[in-house]
Design an enzyme around this catalytic site. Sequence first.
Site, PDB file in Angstrom:
ATOM      1  CD  GLU A   1      -2.690  -1.295   2.494  1.00  0.00           C
ATOM      2  OE1 GLU A   1      -3.553  -0.429   2.703  1.00  0.00           O
ATOM      3  OE2 GLU A   1      -2.455  -2.232   3.285  1.00  0.00           O
TER       4      GLU A   1
ATOM      5  CB  SER B   1      -6.102  -1.696   1.305  1.00  0.00           C
ATOM      6  OG  SER B   1      -6.099  -0.505   2.020  1.00  0.00           O
TER       7      SER B   1
ATOM      8  CE1 TYR C   1      -7.073   3.676  -0.656  1.00  0.00           C
ATOM      9  CE2 TYR C   1      -6.492   1.394  -1.116  1.00  0.00           C
ATOM     10  CZ  TYR C   1      -6.770   2.404  -0.219  1.00  0.00           C
ATOM     11  OH  TYR C   1      -6.767   2.126   1.120  1.00  0.00           O
TER      12      TYR C   1
ATOM     13  NE  ARG D   1     -12.675   1.718   5.756  1.00  0.00           N
ATOM     14  CZ  ARG D   1     -11.451   1.486   5.291  1.00  0.00           C
ATOM     15  NH1 ARG D   1     -10.534   2.437   5.328  1.00  0.00           N
ATOM     16  NH2 ARG D   1     -11.133   0.303   4.799  1.00  0.00           N
TER      17      ARG D   1
ATOM     18  CG  ASP E   1     -13.852  -1.933   5.831  1.00  0.00           C
ATOM     19  OD1 ASP E   1     -14.284  -0.771   5.969  1.00  0.00           O
ATOM     20  OD2 ASP E   1     -12.708  -2.178   5.389  1.00  0.00           O
TER      21      ASP E   1
ATOM     22  CD  GLU F   1     -10.005  -5.430   6.628  1.00  0.00           C
ATOM     23  OE1 GLU F   1      -8.871  -5.711   7.074  1.00  0.00           O
ATOM     24  OE2 GLU F   1     -10.231  -5.254   5.424  1.00  0.00           O
TER      25      GLU F   1
ATOM     26  CG  ASN G   1      -9.343  -1.076   7.652  1.00  0.00           C
ATOM     27  OD1 ASN G   1      -8.562  -1.737   6.991  1.00  0.00           O
ATOM     28  ND2 ASN G   1     -10.661  -1.194   7.531  1.00  0.00           N
TER      29      ASN G   1
ATOM     30  N   GLY H   1      -7.144   5.059   5.363  1.00  0.00           N
ATOM     31  CA  GLY H   1      -6.601   5.979   4.368  1.00  0.00           C
ATOM     32  C   GLY H   1      -7.010   7.424   4.611  1.00  0.00           C
TER      33      GLY H   1
END
Length: 312
Positions: free
Chosen positions: A18, A144, A214, A253, A255, A271, A273, A277
């Site tokens: 990443e 990601s 992205y 964050r 998900d 998950e 994070n 980002g």
Amino acid sequence: MSVSPLHIAVLMGGWSAEREVSLMSGAGVADALESLGHRVTRIDMGRDVALRLAEAKPDLVFNALHGTPGEDGSVQGMLDLMGLRYTHSGLATSVIAIDKQLTKQALVPHGIPMPGGRIVKSEELYDRDPLPRPYVLKPVNEGSSVGVAIVTDESNYGNPIARDAKGPWGEFDELLAEPFIRGRELTTAVLGDRAMGVTELKPKTGFYDYESKYTDGLTEHVYPADIPDDVAQACEAIAVEAHRLLGCKGASRSDFRWDDSQGVAGLFLLEVNTQPGMTPLSLVPEQARHRGMSYPQLVQAIVDEAMQEAQG
């Protein structure tokens, strides 16, 4: 907004899958910090990162790294040893949250709904399926949606998976196999102890993989998500509770997958994070903006929490 100027080192880049996203996150953060009056040292992390930090002597390190080693506890441990304050989650939280299986072990006993599944050796996949199709294969400790594959009867991976089929089994010795949850992609950011709402992610093609995340225009973001109130409330409550149970700091964050034929019972956390980002396409700044918080205000809020944590 009036802030007390600090010298902040922004860690970005590194050598994970990443890297490019981290460079974008770091550039955005550094520009925002300078616009607020802070002095910023930008550091594209190399093997000499400890030396560069020691020379810079910052008041705070803003960790804008994604993936390993910036998100897995390695950098956090180094910063702890150096006695440097830093943003986002600490060592223990980072070690657990980057590992999807450890995250389940930490959260499921507390009632957080997550998919079942098990760790499999990639070599085993060439002999037999670990779960009934459709199922998902993903690296245990990448973020990601790096290296995620959905194995269906219609997929061209073969049955069983062929050795020459392209997929995460060719890159990782072990993978996490989970049942595929039909339905919709939802995500909720948490800042401090507050949920920032629920966004539905609608990829234009396939599923919400690394490229869809992205690449501008490949995924539609719907905020607030067009979902029942009880599902939205459950997303926010689960995200805040997961953030608390894992000991996350700054922004995180969560998900989700939601089987919309099952109501709240169809909601599963995938998950958490710990280094979400901070690019122009990223979800945390987007949700903060919908809540009336500008990008620089979001960055400053993360800095403020880190400084209070260090003083507390």
